[in-house]
Design an enzyme around this catalytic site. Structure first.
Site, PDB file in Angstrom:
ATOM      1  N   ASN A   1      -1.887  19.235   1.172  1.00  0.00           N
ATOM      2  CA  ASN A   1      -2.941  18.472   1.830  1.00  0.00           C
ATOM      3  C   ASN A   1      -2.661  18.260   3.317  1.00  0.00           C
ATOM      4  OD1 ASN A   1      -3.703  15.363   2.591  1.00  0.00           O
ATOM      5  ND2 ASN A   1      -5.367  16.452   1.610  1.00  0.00           N
TER       6      ASN A   1
ATOM      7  N   LYS B   1       5.195   2.020  -2.998  1.00  0.00           N
ATOM      8  CA  LYS B   1       5.140   3.430  -3.397  1.00  0.00           C
ATOM      9  C   LYS B   1       5.400   3.504  -4.889  1.00  0.00           C
ATOM     10  CE  LYS B   1       4.605   7.468  -1.356  1.00  0.00           C
ATOM     11  NZ  LYS B   1       3.875   7.790  -0.135  1.00  0.00           N
TER      12      LYS B   1
ATOM     13  N   LYS C   1       4.777   2.042   8.452  1.00  0.00           N
ATOM     14  CA  LYS C   1       3.596   2.849   8.791  1.00  0.00           C
ATOM     15  C   LYS C   1       2.355   1.972   8.969  1.00  0.00           C
ATOM     16  CE  LYS C   1       3.470   6.650   6.482  1.00  0.00           C
ATOM     17  NZ  LYS C   1       3.234   7.738   5.523  1.00  0.00           N
TER      18      LYS C   1
ATOM     19  N   LYS D   1       0.859  -1.197   0.000  1.00  0.00           N
ATOM     20  CA  LYS D   1       0.000   0.000   0.000  1.00  0.00           C
ATOM     21  C   LYS D   1       0.880   1.226   0.000  1.00  0.00           C
ATOM     22  CE  LYS D   1      -3.946   2.142   0.612  1.00  0.00           C
ATOM     23  NZ  LYS D   1      -3.766   2.855  -0.641  1.00  0.00           N
TER      24      LYS D   1
END
Ligand code: NAD
Length: 424
Positions: free
Chosen positions: A217, A102, A90, A66
């Protein structure tokens, strides 16, 4: 030192601290798989531009890989390797059943027209669709990519597979399989971990001030959350200026107004200088944010920003560094912060809010049933608070920094999954 060397160095130091088996360490200090591919794009003027895309899958013992997709001109395979590795830690620290990956493209997407961006997004999927999927590897947005881009990518994947598979990608627009609360998730997650830190240190949040690097963001919602939930004051934010090709700090001693600044910021997180000036903001050089006399620093832009050079400029007053960005502190600077008793909330704990709500998005996609914003943010708060508590517990018990403790929790969890699956 590049980002990947930094990620490996951080890992190596904890691996030796916990006497991790050298073979297991060798597996984990490298990505499991790496893809590099050409993406030719037909430009609107009829020419063909060739860009290069990447996808790195670091580890999938706990679940599908992910991690986001970055469109940034200085993107390299090594940056993506580092980010993929941090994603493994993470997801493990946040205790969500996913691994680390990634991707990216070395491009400044602001130089592309809307149709060219869509072609780039669809082209990225055309090259890699066989190696990603809801049960394989799930991309998401990161620097330079937007929910709209995730929508195009999801659509291209569905066309190629002939199936509706919204769970292939997260960070999609709400209404096209996205989760409510995803936009605010990372910034709010930073604030939840800050709230827990202030509680632990016995500091009244209302009396605190913060300086933030970035206004994209993460920074926008870290700023508004810090003010709205904790009652603190944000003295400055900073951003990259696309016209000048340099960065600036926007400050106001009485406290910035994130909503006003958001109203004069483009989708890439660049604030309109003249409108900010008109509204009384002081416009200072890029590095000004780091030397502000504040209690909290929130680096929320790029990696390596707190380093051997900039560390000298940090005020003695700073008590907490909340790492909104990935890898914002170099190992050398980290040692100095530790020596000065600055409480560092390490990146892969501090900014885990985004991937946590991305995971919630996948859960909602699987159920084809969607939660309210309040439900999503409450669950996020629960996850972040519990992740913070488990890292703090190890940090106190083992008398190590929060970063080492976060690594210990993450490595333990990934190694356990590898063992349970019989991979070791
Ligand atoms: P973004 O593209 O929305 O914003 C980046 C911001 O940084 C922009 O305001 C940009 O102008 C600014 N910036 C760029 N170069 C700068 C410089 N040299 N000096 C000062 N400001 C500069 O990106 P984002 O999604 O907010 O991500 C920021 C960081 O947080 C990255 O490290 C990213 O990997 C990490 N992160 C993001 C998420 C997420 O959900 N968006 C999740 C986890 C971690």
């Amino acid at each position: 030192m590049n980002a990947f060397q930094m990620a490996q160095e951080q890992f190596d130091s904890v691996a030796s601290l916990i006497n991790l088996d050298s073979g297991v360490a060798e597996i984990l200090r490298w990505p499991a798989r790496e893809y590099r591919f050409q993406i030719p794009i037909k430009m609107e003027n009829g020419s063909v531009k060739v860009l290069f895309g990447y996808r790195v899958q670091h580890n999938d013992a706990r679940g599908p890989s992910k991690g986001g997709i970055r469109f940034h001109p200085s993107e390299t395979l090594d940056t993506i390797r580092a980010l993929a590795m941090w994603m493994t830690w993470k997801c493990a620290v946040a205790d969500i059943p996913l691994g680390g990956g990634k991707g990216g493209v070395a491009v400044d997407s602001a130089t592309l027209s809307v149709i060219e961006k869509e072609r780039l997004c669809r082209g990225w999927i055309d090259q890699i669709w066989k190696n990603i999927g809801p049960r394989q590897d799930i991309p998401a947005p990161d620097v330079g990519t937007t929910p709209q881009m995730m929508g195009w990518m999801m659509d291209e994947y569905c066309k190629l597979t002939g199936q509706y598979a919204p769970g292939v990608i997260t960070g999609k627009p709400v209404g096209a399989g996205g989760s409510k609360g995803r936009t605010e998730a990372t910034g709010y997650g930073v604030v939840y971990t800050l709230r827990e830190t202030l509680k632990f240190l016995g500091i009244d949040p209302v009396k605190t001030t913060a300086a933030i690097q970035g206004f994209g963001n993460v920074a926008q919602y870290a700023a508004s959350g810090f003010i709205d939930f904790l009652g603190g004051k944000v003295i400055c934010v900073s951003c990259w200026d696309r016209d000048d090709h340099s960065a600036y700090t926007f400050s106001k001693d009485s406290g910035i107004d994130p909503r006003f600044l958001q109203s004069i910021t483009d989708i890439y997180g660049s604030i309109d200088k003249s409108k900010a000036k008109e509204a009384g903001y002081k416009i200072e050089p890029a590095e000004a944010w780091i030397s502000k006399d504040v209690d909290i620093l929130i680096p929320a832009a790029l990696e390596g920003q707190i380093n051997e050079d900039s560390i000298e400029q940090i005020s003695d007053r700073v008590k907490i560094v909340a790492e909104g960005a990935n890898g914002p502190t170099t190992p050398e600077a980290d040692k100095v912060l530790e020596g000065n008793n600055v409480f560092v909330i390490p990146d892969f704990l501090c900014n885990a809010g985004g991937v946590t709500v991305s995971y919630f998005e996948g859960v909602q996609n699987d159920m084809n049933f969607y939660w309210t914003r309040e439900e999503t943010l409450n669950r996020l708060d629960e996850k972040m608070t519990s992740a913070f508590a488990s890292v703090l517990k190890v940090s106190e018990e083992q008398k190590v920094s929060m970063r080492s403790a976060a690594y210990m929790v993450a490595i333990d969890s990934v190694v356990n999954a590898m063992q349970f699956r019989g991979r070791l």
